[in-house]
Every structure is written in C-alpha cells, then in structure tokens.
Enzyme design. Structure first.
Site, PDB file in Angstrom:
ATOM      1  N   ARG A  63      19.057 -38.282  -2.195  1.00 54.21           N
ATOM      2  CA  ARG A  63      19.056 -37.870  -0.794  1.00 54.21           C
ATOM      3  C   ARG A  63      20.308 -38.433  -0.129  1.00 54.21           C
ATOM      4  O   ARG A  63      20.666 -39.590  -0.330  1.00 54.21           O
ATOM      5  CB  ARG A  63      17.810 -38.382  -0.071  1.00 54.21           C
ATOM      6  CG  ARG A  63      17.731 -37.825   1.349  1.00 54.21           C
ATOM      7  CD  ARG A  63      16.496 -38.259   2.103  1.00 54.21           C
ATOM      8  NE  ARG A  63      16.402 -37.501   3.356  1.00 54.21           N
ATOM      9  CZ  ARG A  63      15.423 -37.615   4.224  1.00 54.21           C
ATOM     10  NH1 ARG A  63      14.433 -38.471   3.990  1.00 54.21           N
ATOM     11  NH2 ARG A  63      15.405 -36.901   5.327  1.00 54.21           N
ATOM     12  N   HIS A  64      20.971 -37.610   0.665  1.00 54.71           N
ATOM     13  CA  HIS A  64      22.208 -38.018   1.338  1.00 54.71           C
ATOM     14  C   HIS A  64      22.002 -39.258   2.209  1.00 54.71           C
ATOM     15  O   HIS A  64      20.873 -39.611   2.568  1.00 54.71           O
ATOM     16  CB  HIS A  64      22.722 -36.878   2.225  1.00 54.71           C
ATOM     17  CG  HIS A  64      21.744 -36.523   3.320  1.00 54.71           C
ATOM     18  ND1 HIS A  64      21.661 -37.215   4.501  1.00 54.71           N
ATOM     19  CD2 HIS A  64      20.792 -35.562   3.386  1.00 54.71           C
ATOM     20  CE1 HIS A  64      20.712 -36.707   5.262  1.00 54.71           C
ATOM     21  NE2 HIS A  64      20.160 -35.693   4.595  1.00 54.71           N
TER      22      HIS A  64
ATOM     23  N   SER B 240      23.736 -38.162  13.702  1.00 56.61           N
ATOM     24  CA  SER B 240      23.081 -37.491  14.824  1.00 56.61           C
ATOM     25  C   SER B 240      21.578 -37.551  14.628  1.00 56.61           C
ATOM     26  O   SER B 240      21.087 -37.493  13.493  1.00 56.61           O
ATOM     27  CB  SER B 240      23.531 -36.029  14.905  1.00 56.61           C
ATOM     28  OG  SER B 240      22.763 -35.325  15.872  1.00 56.61           O
TER      29      SER B 240
ATOM     30  N   GLU C  27      19.690 -28.176   2.609  1.00 53.47           N
ATOM     31  CA  GLU C  27      18.392 -28.583   3.145  1.00 53.47           C
ATOM     32  C   GLU C  27      17.534 -27.374   3.484  1.00 53.47           C
ATOM     33  O   GLU C  27      18.040 -26.278   3.762  1.00 53.47           O
ATOM     34  CB  GLU C  27      18.606 -29.457   4.401  1.00 53.47           C
ATOM     35  CG  GLU C  27      17.342 -29.906   5.124  1.00 53.47           C
ATOM     36  CD  GLU C  27      16.414 -30.774   4.266  1.00 53.47           C
ATOM     37  OE1 GLU C  27      15.917 -30.277   3.237  1.00 53.47           O
ATOM     38  OE2 GLU C  27      16.152 -31.917   4.676  1.00 53.47           O
TER      39      GLU C  27
ATOM     40  N   ASP D 136      15.612 -24.808   5.577  1.00 54.03           N
ATOM     41  CA  ASP D 136      16.036 -24.251   6.869  1.00 54.03           C
ATOM     42  C   ASP D 136      14.955 -24.505   7.911  1.00 54.03           C
ATOM     43  O   ASP D 136      13.849 -23.968   7.813  1.00 54.03           O
ATOM     44  CB  ASP D 136      16.295 -22.754   6.699  1.00 54.03           C
ATOM     45  CG  ASP D 136      16.819 -22.103   7.971  1.00 54.03           C
ATOM     46  OD1 ASP D 136      16.973 -22.805   9.008  1.00 54.03           O
ATOM     47  OD2 ASP D 136      17.078 -20.885   7.936  1.00 54.03           O
TER      48      ASP D 136
ATOM     49  N   GLY E 155      16.191 -34.253   1.749  1.00 47.36           N
ATOM     50  CA  GLY E 155      14.795 -34.637   1.604  1.00 47.36           C
ATOM     51  C   GLY E 155      13.834 -33.469   1.482  1.00 47.36           C
ATOM     52  O   GLY E 155      12.951 -33.454   0.619  1.00 47.36           O
TER      53      GLY E 155
END
Length: 213
Positions: A9-10, A15, A78, A80, A146
């Site tokens: 996971r990144h 943000s 990811e 949508d 995720g």
C-alpha cells in the site's frame, strides 16, 4: 512453480480528501524510506505500480534501494470512489451518510455512488494479475492501494466481495500483503496481510495517529 507477489500500500498522501491524485506527505516519504531499507537485500524481479502519483512516488523511493525495472498499469489504480472523490471525512459522512452506514454493515458489495464495487474493481485489475502470473518473473513487487488490495484478496481467494472490509480494520500505509501463486494448481494463497513491521516504534506514522474516526 510458485510466484511470489508482494502488494504494497502506498505511503500517506498529502491530502485528507478522498482518493485525490496527489504526492506523498512528509510522513509518507518516511514510511517509504523505512520500507525501502527493510526490503533492501531481498530478491525481486520487477516492480509494478499504479499510475497514481502517491503509488509512483512510493515505488520510486523503494526503488532507490532495489533498482528494479518498473511497469505502470492503470488497472491497479485505487477503487473508484465515484462521487465521493475529493470529499473530506466530514463531507462524505454528511452527503452520503446512508451509503457509508450501509457500507459499514458489510451485507453486500455496494458500489460507491457513481463509482466501483469491489467486484468491479477486481475485474478491472485482474488482467494485470494475469499479466504478472503469465510473465517470466517469479518475485514481483506491486505498489498499489488499500481498496484494490482488499478487492484482490476476495477475488483471488474466491471470497464474496461483501467481505472486503473484513481484512484488517485499517491497512497501514506501506504495509505488505503477500500472495503465492501455484502455476500447477492455478491457485493463490495469502501468506501475509497488513505487515507493517518497519513502522513499529513510529507511532506518528501509524494511521491511528491521524485518521479521523
């Protein structure tokens, strides 16, 4: 023959708005650096990343230690979130309170309003998985997201997609989820889920330190 597929996971994005395409926060950069140090010395053949900035940047930081060829695929972007994209925590619970409540009950695989369900996300991503398992590579690092990871767990293991939120209350940023694929049986097994050992001792980097309840 068995193939090892490690899903990452990144790192934390900069943000709090939902699924916007933005770079990593400073904490996300540190998470990726810690993971890069952890993975240094491990053997990987290639890296795949989504085409979203936060995944690309995470992969680039990791790759400073690994030096792998990189393939980018929009199919592993990811899930949508549709009309909820760009909303913050308060806004999405105010504007889509019924959906968020129904989603939390996990009784069906609800699509996001104007977006994807878990099954739709999996069907979009599966061609990339087929590309990976059909390749010459035996150890593949995949930097993704995720929601996509949850959809893959259900789809690859044959679990109903309504259970996609059952796997960990919160998948940590830069956590590792590992599959083994057996080319003889054509079956996947889940070997690791949400492994964030490299973040231990860094409470400020855990999602519980910033994620709104």
């Amino acid at each position: 023959m068995k193939k090892r597929i490690i899903l990452v996971r990144h790192g934390r994005q900069n943000s709090n708005k939902c699924n916007v395409d933005v770079p990593l926060a400073p904490e996300g950069v540190l998470q990726a650096e810690l993971l890069a140090k952890r993975l240094k010395g491990e053997s990987f053949d290639i890296m795949y990343t989504s085409t979203l900035i936060r995944a690309i940047q995470t992969g680039d930081i990791i790759n400073q230690e690994l030096g792998l060829d990189v393939v980018r695929r929009a199919g592993i972007n990811e899930i949508d979130w549709g009309d909820i994209v760009g909303l913050d925590h308060k806004e999405r619970f105010e504007k889509y309170s019924f959906f968020m409540h129904e989603r939390s009950l996990r009784t069906s695989d609800l699509p996001f309003p104007g977006g994807e369900s878990g099954e739709e996300c999996f069907n979009r991503a599966y061609p990339v998985i087929k590309e990976i398992i059909s390749s010459e590579y035996n150890s593949i690092l995949v930097v993704t997201h995720g929601g996509l990871i949850r959809a893959l767990i259900c789809g690859l293991l044959g679990i109903p997609f309504k259970h996609k939120l059952d796997f960990g209350s919160s998948l940590e940023n830069t956590s590792l989820t590992e599959f083994l694929y057996d080319s003889e049986t054509e079956l996947f097994s889940l070997e690791r889920l949400n492994d964030y050992n490299h973040l231990e001792g860094h409470i400020e980097l855990m999602r519980s330190s910033w994620k709104e309840k």
